[in-house]
Design an enzyme around this catalytic site. Structure first.
Site, PDB file in Angstrom:
ATOM      1  N   GLY A 274       0.845  -1.186   0.000  1.00  0.00           N
ATOM      2  CA  GLY A 274       0.000   0.000   0.000  1.00  0.00           C
ATOM      3  C   GLY A 274       0.883   1.239   0.000  1.00  0.00           C
ATOM      4  CB  CYS A 341     -11.202  22.062  20.059  1.00  0.00           C
ATOM      5  SG  CYS A 341     -12.010  23.391  19.181  1.00  0.00           S
TER       6      CYS A 341
END
Ligand code: PLP
Length: 422
Positions: A274, A341
């Site tokens: 991959g 955040c």
């Protein structure tokens, strides 16, 4: 080695007029040349086949491109099988290397005629009940302990959830023979992102010796040996890249030493790469939209960890180029951040870069594999577009960016969000 982007500032400015940042862009030429090199390197093995690990870059256009280079695909989920199905990969072009496999996925893989790579001895009964036992089957081997090359411990297979133990492998083969299996494969994945030419040859030695014993002791016909993924890429500029020809020579040496004398000179070799196939040929392109000067210097981007999780998840290094400033000295230190955040939402920490200004475009390198595909939607952030830089220089959109409508699509079973305008 200095890492150079495959796009220039001028190109990105032009592209950004129709495809706003952030976006992924893939390099067709790089992907094709690399795939052809792999096939050339392993051309000494008659049955060689690369089954691209779909999870690395699950985009149909990329899979089609790889198919045209002779690659099959390695799937491990329902939707990955659906992609393979939609793109008309033939049964012998699909490897199904799953684990903790739902029954419906075995049934689907079986309908497609995919080669099933069993992860566990208990899956023999499970597969028989759900889809029946095919004539050709593969088993995933986990030799346990730690996996070592020379004196260096590469990984700890004994702690990994995958595969049959040695004893189970031999028992499994006997059971499968009784159930009518005619052709066998074995597979193992013992270390990932290896940046050494010795990984495949060392893995091959383990698998080849095991294959010879399996043939001797059970009488099974071993049709193929699957070296799986794990060939890595040099994420850091100071790393020496793998040499696929040296890797192939190393594997051939072990093949000639172990399999040929055992009369097994017809065993096909498979790979399920991959990262090696796509990693270097993808960039995440993002624009600096804020700068912040507090206890540290921050360059804030329009991409964030939802677009590329590896730095936040693994502390992975991804090289960054400030487009147009390739030749400027890297004499400023930044944390390059996104807008989540979450304080781990940083593409780089204490990275030396040329002086960055708002509006600069950054290329985050080596994001072609396990980049976009690991994305998520935390903080309600949306996935970006994917683009393909064609060999003729054209830019093709191969996935559009998500919109809020996509984010809210799973509330479409009633009218609670009907007030949303998109
Ligand atoms: C993830 C995976 C691969 C590909 O791994 P890379 O590190 O990208 O080469 C191959 N085979 C299996 C079974 C995998 O899970």
């Amino acid at each position: 080695m200095k890492k150079m982007p495959f796009v220039t500032l001028e190109q990105v400015r032009e592209i950004a007029k129709t495809h706003p940042t952030p976006f992924y862009i893939y390099d067709e030429r790089g992907i094709r040349e690399n795939a052809l090199r792999l096939h050339d390197a392993f051309s000494w093995n008659k049955g060689f086949k690369e089954y691209f690990a779909v999870k690395a870059t699950p985009n149909p256009y990329i899979l089609k491109l790889l198919k045209s280079c002779g690659c099959g695909c390695d799937c491990s989920s329902l939707t990955e099988l659906m992609l393979a199905d939609a793109l008309s990969f033939g049964g012998n072009e699909i490897m199904f290397s799953s684990n903790v496999t739902p029954a419906e996925e075995y049934a689907y893989a079986s309908r497609l005629g995919a080669t099933i790579n069993l992860d566990d001895i208990t899956h023999i009964d499970f597969l028989e009940k759900t889809a029946g036992i095919p004539e050709t089957i593969s088993c995933r081997y986990n030799p346990g302990g730690h996996f070592q090359i020379s004196n260096q411990i590469m990984d700890h297979p004994g702690d990994a959830k995958y595969g049959f133990t040695t004893e189970q492998l031999f028992d499994g083969f006997r059971i499968l023979l009784q159930k009518g299996v005619k052709h066998f494969g074995i597979h193992a994945f013992l270390a990932s992102n290896t940046v050494t030419n010795d990984y495949y040859p060392a893995l091959a030695r383990i698998l080849f010796e095991t294959a010879v014993r399996l043939k001797k002791e059970t009488g099974a016909h071993i049709a193929f040996i699957n070296l799986s993924g794990g060939i890595g890429i040099p994420y850091c500029p100071d790393q020496e890249p793998n040499d696929i020809y040296a890797i192939s020579r190393g594997v051939k040496q072990v093949y000639d030493e172990i399999l040929v004398p055992a009369g097994m000179d017809d065993v096909a070799l498979y790979t399920e790469l991959g990262r090696y196939m796509l990693g270097p040929y993808g960039h995440l392109v993002t624009q600096v939209i804020h700068q912040k000067h507090t206890y540290k210097e921050y360059a804030g981007c329009d991409a964030c960890a939802v677009n590329l999780m590896r730095p936040a998840m693994y502390g992975a290094y991804h090289h960054i180029t400030v487009l147009g400033k390739e030749d400027k000295p890297c004499d400023h230190k930044y944390d390059v951040t996104g807008s989540l955040c979450e304080n781990n939402d940083k593409f780089a920490v204490d990275r030396m870069l040329p002086e960055v200004e708002i509006g600069d475009y950054l290329v985050i390198h080596d994001t072609g594999a396990h980049g976009f595909s690991m994305g998520y939607n935390y903080n309600g952030k949306l996935r970006s577009a994917e683009l393909l830089l064609r060999e003729d220089g054209e830019v093709q959109r191969i996935r559009r960016a998500e919109t809020p409508k996509d984010y809210f699509a799973t509330f479409d079973f009633d009218d609670i969000l009907d007030g949303l305008s998109h």
